[in-house]
Design a protein around this motif. Structure first.
Motif, PDB file in Angstrom:
ATOM      1  N   GLU A   1      45.765   9.555  83.464  1.00 32.48           N
ATOM      2  CA  GLU A   1      44.919   8.645  83.091  1.00 32.48           C
ATOM      3  C   GLU A   1      43.345   8.962  83.631  1.00 32.48           C
ATOM      4  O   GLU A   1      42.351   8.576  82.782  1.00 32.48           O
ATOM      5  CB  GLU A   1      45.119   7.355  83.258  1.00 32.48           C
ATOM      6  N   PHE A   2      43.255   9.417  84.800  1.00 31.55           N
ATOM      7  CA  PHE A   2      41.893   9.727  85.473  1.00 31.55           C
ATOM      8  C   PHE A   2      41.542  11.138  85.038  1.00 31.55           C
ATOM      9  O   PHE A   2      40.422  11.783  85.723  1.00 31.55           O
ATOM     10  CB  PHE A   2      42.038   9.488  86.965  1.00 31.55           C
ATOM     11  N   SER A   3      42.165  11.957  84.238  1.00 32.12           N
ATOM     12  CA  SER A   3      42.020  13.376  84.094  1.00 32.12           C
ATOM     13  C   SER A   3      41.046  13.857  82.889  1.00 32.12           C
ATOM     14  O   SER A   3      40.873  14.839  82.763  1.00 32.12           O
ATOM     15  CB  SER A   3      43.407  14.034  84.277  1.00 32.12           C
ATOM     16  N   SER A   4      41.189  12.961  81.852  1.00 32.76           N
ATOM     17  CA  SER A   4      40.476  13.331  80.716  1.00 32.76           C
ATOM     18  C   SER A   4      38.984  13.122  80.747  1.00 32.76           C
ATOM     19  O   SER A   4      38.418  12.243  81.404  1.00 32.76           O
ATOM     20  CB  SER A   4      40.926  12.496  79.675  1.00 32.76           C
ATOM     21  N   ILE A   5      37.994  14.178  79.937  1.00 27.81           N
ATOM     22  CA  ILE A   5      36.649  13.770  79.944  1.00 27.81           C
ATOM     23  C   ILE A   5      36.513  13.468  78.736  1.00 27.81           C
ATOM     24  O   ILE A   5      35.227  13.582  78.031  1.00 27.81           O
ATOM     25  CB  ILE A   5      35.951  15.144  80.235  1.00 27.81           C
ATOM     26  N   GLU A   6      37.236  13.246  77.615  1.00 24.96           N
ATOM     27  CA  GLU A   6      37.227  12.681  76.325  1.00 24.96           C
ATOM     28  C   GLU A   6      36.228  11.528  76.084  1.00 24.96           C
ATOM     29  O   GLU A   6      35.525  11.516  75.386  1.00 24.96           O
ATOM     30  CB  GLU A   6      38.431  12.442  75.673  1.00 24.96           C
ATOM     31  N   SER A   7      36.477  10.541  77.011  1.00 24.08           N
ATOM     32  CA  SER A   7      35.358   9.466  76.848  1.00 24.08           C
ATOM     33  C   SER A   7      34.013   9.941  77.092  1.00 24.08           C
ATOM     34  O   SER A   7      33.160   9.346  76.721  1.00 24.08           O
ATOM     35  CB  SER A   7      35.741   8.503  77.959  1.00 24.08           C
ATOM     36  N   TRP A   8      33.812  10.799  78.098  1.00 28.44           N
ATOM     37  CA  TRP A   8      32.410  11.441  78.499  1.00 28.44           C
ATOM     38  C   TRP A   8      31.906  12.149  77.226  1.00 28.44           C
ATOM     39  O   TRP A   8      30.673  11.881  76.820  1.00 28.44           O
ATOM     40  CB  TRP A   8      32.376  12.268  79.691  1.00 28.44           C
ATOM     41  N   LEU A   9      33.073  13.111  76.659  1.00 26.80           N
ATOM     42  CA  LEU A   9      32.235  13.625  75.215  1.00 26.80           C
ATOM     43  C   LEU A   9      32.106  12.747  74.380  1.00 26.80           C
ATOM     44  O   LEU A   9      31.138  13.174  73.267  1.00 26.80           O
ATOM     45  CB  LEU A   9      33.470  14.561  74.897  1.00 26.80           C
ATOM     46  N   GLY A  10      32.564  11.448  74.145  1.00 29.21           N
ATOM     47  CA  GLY A  10      32.597  10.678  72.975  1.00 29.21           C
ATOM     48  C   GLY A  10      31.184   9.838  73.144  1.00 29.21           C
ATOM     49  O   GLY A  10      30.799   9.226  71.903  1.00 29.21           O
ATOM     50  N   ARG A  11      30.501  10.131  74.109  1.00 28.01           N
ATOM     51  CA  ARG A  11      29.169   9.464  74.241  1.00 28.01           C
ATOM     52  C   ARG A  11      28.080  10.044  73.386  1.00 28.01           C
ATOM     53  O   ARG A  11      28.038  11.368  73.338  1.00 28.01           O
ATOM     54  CB  ARG A  11      28.509   9.284  75.500  1.00 28.01           C
ATOM     55  N   PRO A  12      27.258   9.234  72.492  1.00 30.42           N
ATOM     56  CA  PRO A  12      26.728   9.990  71.524  1.00 30.42           C
ATOM     57  C   PRO A  12      25.791  11.079  71.897  1.00 30.42           C
ATOM     58  O   PRO A  12      25.877  12.277  71.284  1.00 30.42           O
ATOM     59  CB  PRO A  12      25.542   8.616  70.784  1.00 30.42           C
ATOM     60  N   GLY A  13      24.997  10.973  73.060  1.00 29.40           N
ATOM     61  CA  GLY A  13      24.070  12.104  73.410  1.00 29.40           C
ATOM     62  C   GLY A  13      24.968  13.076  73.816  1.00 29.40           C
ATOM     63  O   GLY A  13      24.809  14.425  73.520  1.00 29.40           O
ATOM     64  N   ASN A  14      26.145  12.889  74.451  1.00 34.69           N
ATOM     65  CA  ASN A  14      27.015  14.160  74.891  1.00 34.69           C
ATOM     66  C   ASN A  14      27.699  14.888  73.854  1.00 34.69           C
ATOM     67  O   ASN A  14      27.864  16.106  73.852  1.00 34.69           O
ATOM     68  CB  ASN A  14      28.184  13.678  75.985  1.00 34.69           C
ATOM     69  N   THR A  15      27.898  13.895  72.800  1.00 37.64           N
ATOM     70  CA  THR A  15      28.643  14.525  71.515  1.00 37.64           C
ATOM     71  C   THR A  15      27.676  15.606  70.731  1.00 37.64           C
ATOM     72  O   THR A  15      28.281  16.673  70.460  1.00 37.64           O
ATOM     73  CB  THR A  15      29.038  13.497  70.393  1.00 37.64           C
ATOM     74  N   TRP A  16      26.625  15.056  70.879  1.00 40.64           N
ATOM     75  CA  TRP A  16      25.422  16.109  70.224  1.00 40.64           C
ATOM     76  C   TRP A  16      25.582  17.236  71.124  1.00 40.64           C
ATOM     77  O   TRP A  16      25.292  18.666  70.437  1.00 40.64           O
ATOM     78  CB  TRP A  16      24.270  15.490  70.353  1.00 40.64           C
ATOM     79  N   GLU A  17      25.452  17.247  72.427  1.00 42.52           N
ATOM     80  CA  GLU A  17      25.638  18.260  73.207  1.00 42.52           C
ATOM     81  C   GLU A  17      26.897  19.292  72.930  1.00 42.52           C
ATOM     82  O   GLU A  17      26.785  20.652  72.964  1.00 42.52           O
ATOM     83  CB  GLU A  17      25.413  18.140  74.657  1.00 42.52           C
TER      84      GLU A  17
ATOM     85  N   ASN B   1      30.988  21.827  80.678  1.00 44.99           N
ATOM     86  CA  ASN B   1      32.408  21.399  81.144  1.00 44.99           C
ATOM     87  C   ASN B   1      32.197  20.656  82.561  1.00 44.99           C
ATOM     88  O   ASN B   1      32.624  19.721  82.920  1.00 44.99           O
ATOM     89  CB  ASN B   1      33.158  22.189  81.027  1.00 44.99           C
ATOM     90  N   LEU B   2      31.678  21.564  83.558  1.00 41.80           N
ATOM     91  CA  LEU B   2      31.536  21.078  84.767  1.00 41.80           C
ATOM     92  C   LEU B   2      30.743  19.995  85.082  1.00 41.80           C
ATOM     93  O   LEU B   2      30.879  18.985  85.698  1.00 41.80           O
ATOM     94  CB  LEU B   2      30.912  22.195  85.710  1.00 41.80           C
ATOM     95  N   THR B   3      29.603  19.974  84.069  1.00 40.29           N
ATOM     96  CA  THR B   3      28.681  18.498  84.206  1.00 40.29           C
ATOM     97  C   THR B   3      29.438  17.430  83.635  1.00 40.29           C
ATOM     98  O   THR B   3      29.643  16.394  84.163  1.00 40.29           O
ATOM     99  CB  THR B   3      27.537  18.787  83.177  1.00 40.29           C
ATOM    100  N   ALA B   4      30.409  17.676  82.662  1.00 39.82           N
ATOM    101  CA  ALA B   4      31.200  16.649  82.023  1.00 39.82           C
ATOM    102  C   ALA B   4      32.261  16.338  83.261  1.00 39.82           C
ATOM    103  O   ALA B   4      32.526  14.916  83.457  1.00 39.82           O
ATOM    104  CB  ALA B   4      32.029  17.360  81.085  1.00 39.82           C
ATOM    105  N   TYR B   5      32.980  17.264  84.009  1.00 38.90           N
ATOM    106  CA  TYR B   5      33.844  16.561  84.969  1.00 38.90           C
ATOM    107  C   TYR B   5      33.343  15.903  85.969  1.00 38.90           C
ATOM    108  O   TYR B   5      33.616  14.894  86.455  1.00 38.90           O
ATOM    109  CB  TYR B   5      34.254  17.963  85.804  1.00 38.90           C
TER     110      TYR B   5
END
Length: 378
Positions: free
Chosen positions: A220-236, A261-265
Motif C-alpha cells: 500500500e505504501f509502494s505506489s507512486i500512482e497518486s503522485w502521478l495523478g496530481r494535475p501538474g505531475n500528470t502533465w509532466e 521517477n526518482l522525483t516521484a518516489y
C-alpha cells in the motif's frame, strides 16, 4: 529491443540514497504505530492510488468515494461507468498487493494478460479484447485534438517477441536498483502498448508490483500512482512520454525518465510521511477529546475518519471496530445528539461530518498542508 537502462549520475545516486533512507524510516514508523490508524492509512493510500490512476484516464472519482466503494457501499453518487472502472482497478490492485511476498513468483505473459482481464474484462469485445494482445494498430491521441496521433504503438505482429523480451528482462536481475528497474518496466510496457486499452494503468500497476516485490515497504505504501495523478505531475508525465517520440524508438537515452521517477518516489515518500504524522497527531488529539468528553475509546475511529477523510459512514465504522449494527448506530446517534457529528442524507446513503462541537483542533491538524521539496533542487 527494449530501452537500455541509463547509468545514474552522482546526483541521481544521492536522490536514490535519500529515498532509501526515507522509506526505511517510514517502514519502522509504520511498524511502531497503532494498527488502527495505520490500517486506515493503508486503505486511504490504496484508494488514492486507484482514484489517481483512473483519473489520468478520464475516470473521475474522489478518493473518499473510492474508499466507500472499496468498503462495499452501494449508495455512492458516481456514474455506473466510474463505479465499474473503480472496482475493477481496485480488484486488480488488491491482487497485486497479495503478490508481494509469493516465494515462487515469476513474471510471464499469462500474468500480464490475467491482470489486464481483471482491469478490462467488463469491457471485453471481440474488436478490443481484454486479457489478450491487441490484434491491430493502436494510437495515443493528442489530448487537444483526437485526430492527431501523439504516439503510434509497434505493429501488433511484433508483440509476441517484444512481450517475451520484456518478461525475460523482468525475470533477470541486471544489477540495477529495484526502483530504477520498476521505472524502466513502466516505460517498456507503456511503449510496447500490447493491449487495445488500459495500457497506462497496466504499466503503472506493473511498476507498483515491482516496488512491492522489493519488500522495503508494504504494498500500500509502494505506489507512486497518486503522485502521478496530481494535475501538474500528470502533465509532466505525459510530457516525459511524449519526449520518447511518436513511434517506438527504444535506442535512445531515457535519463530524464529516470530522474522524473526518482522525483516521484522521493515526493511520494514525503507525502506518505506527512500524512502519517498528521494522522498520528490527529488521533492523539481525538483520544484526549474522547477522554475528556467521557466517550467510548472506540469512537475515536469514527472521529478520525471525519478529520482525515471529511466524513464517516456507519458501515465503515462498524466494520473497522467489529461492532454490531445496533452498536454502530447507537454510537453515531449519540455523537450526533451531542453535536459532535452531523448527519448528511437519509437511510443507506447517510454519512456523518463534523458537527458544531467537533474538536476543531483535530481538523486544523488534519487539514494543515505540507510543503514538498524537489530533491533535484536541494
Amino acid at each position: 529491443m527494449l530501452f537500455p537502462t541509463p547509468g545514474l549520475t552522482a546526483t541521481d545516486r544521492r536522490v536514490l540514497d535519500d529515498i532509501e533512507s526515507m522509506r526505511t524510516a517510514l517502514r519502522h514508523q509504520v511498524h511502531d504505530s497503532p494498527t488502527k490508524w495505520t490500517s486506515g492509512l493503508r486503505k486511504f493510500l490504496t484508494a488514492d492510488a486507484v482514484a489517481a490512476s483512473n483519473s489520468i484516464e478520464g475516470f473521475k472519482v474522489a478518493t473518499v468515494d473510492v474508499e466507500d466503494l472499496m468498503e462495499g457501499e452501494s449508495e455512492v453518487e458516481v456514474s455506473e461507468e466510474n463505479r465499474e472502472e473503480t472496482l475493477a482497478y481496485q480488484r486488480m490492485m488488491t491482487y497485486i498487493q497479495t503478490l508481494h511476498d509469493v516465494e515462487d513468483f515469476a513474471y510471464g505473459k499469462g500474468l500480464l494478460n490475467s491482470l489486464h482481464w481483471m482491469l478490462q474484462g467488463h469491457r471485453h469485445q471481440s474488436r478490443r479484447p481484454a486479457g489478450q494482445w491487441r490484434k491491430g494498430p493502436v494510437y495515443v491521441t493528442d489530448a487537444r485534438d483526437p485526430s492527431i496521433a501523439a504516439y503510434t504503438a509497434p505493429d501488433h505482429t511484433l508483440l509476441p517477441d517484444l512481450t517475451q523480451e520484456l518478461t525475460d528482462w523482468l525475470n533477470t536481475d541486471d544489477g540495477n536498483h529495484p526502483l530504477v528497474r520498476a521505472a524502466m518496466a513502466h516505460l517498456h510496457l507503456v511503449s510496447i502498448h500490447p493491449w487495445a486499452d488500459g495500457n497506462g494503468r497496466m504499466s503503472r500497476s506493473l511498476q507498483t508490483l515491482m516496488i512491492a516485490r522489493e519488500g522495503v515497504l508494504a504494498p500500500e505504501f509502494s505506489s507512486i500512482e497518486s503522485w502521478l495523478g496530481r494535475p501538474g505531475n500528470t502533465w509532466e508525465y505525459y510530457r516525459e512520454l511524449n519526449d520518447r517520440g511518436t513511434h517506438y524508438q527504444p535506442d535512445q537515452d531515457v535519463s530524464s525518465w529516470i530522474r522524473f521517477n526518482l522525483t516521484a518516489y522521493h515526493q511520494q515518500a514525503q507525502t506518505v510521511q506527512g500524512r502519517l504524522n498528521r494522522s498520528g497527531r490527529t488521533w492523539n488529539t481525538l483520544a484526549d477529546f474522547t477522554d475528556t468528553a467521557h466517550l467510548d475509546e472506540r469512537t475515536i475511529t469514527a472521529l478520525h475518519d471525519v478529520a482525515m477523510a471529511g466524513r464517516v459512514r456507519r458501515a465503515r465504522y462498524q466494520h473497522t471496530e467489529s461492532l454490531s449494527l445496533q452498536q454502530a448506530q447507537r454510537d453515531l446517534r449519540d455523537l450526533t445528539a451531542a453535536g459532535i457529528l452531523q448527519p448528511v442524507g437519509r437511510t443507506r446513503a447517510r454519512y456523518y461530518t463534523a458537527g458544531p462541537r467537533y474538536p476543531h483542533t483535530a481538523l486544523d491538524i488534519a487539514h494543515t498542508p505540507m510543503t514538498l521539496t524537489n530533491p533535484y533542487q536541494t
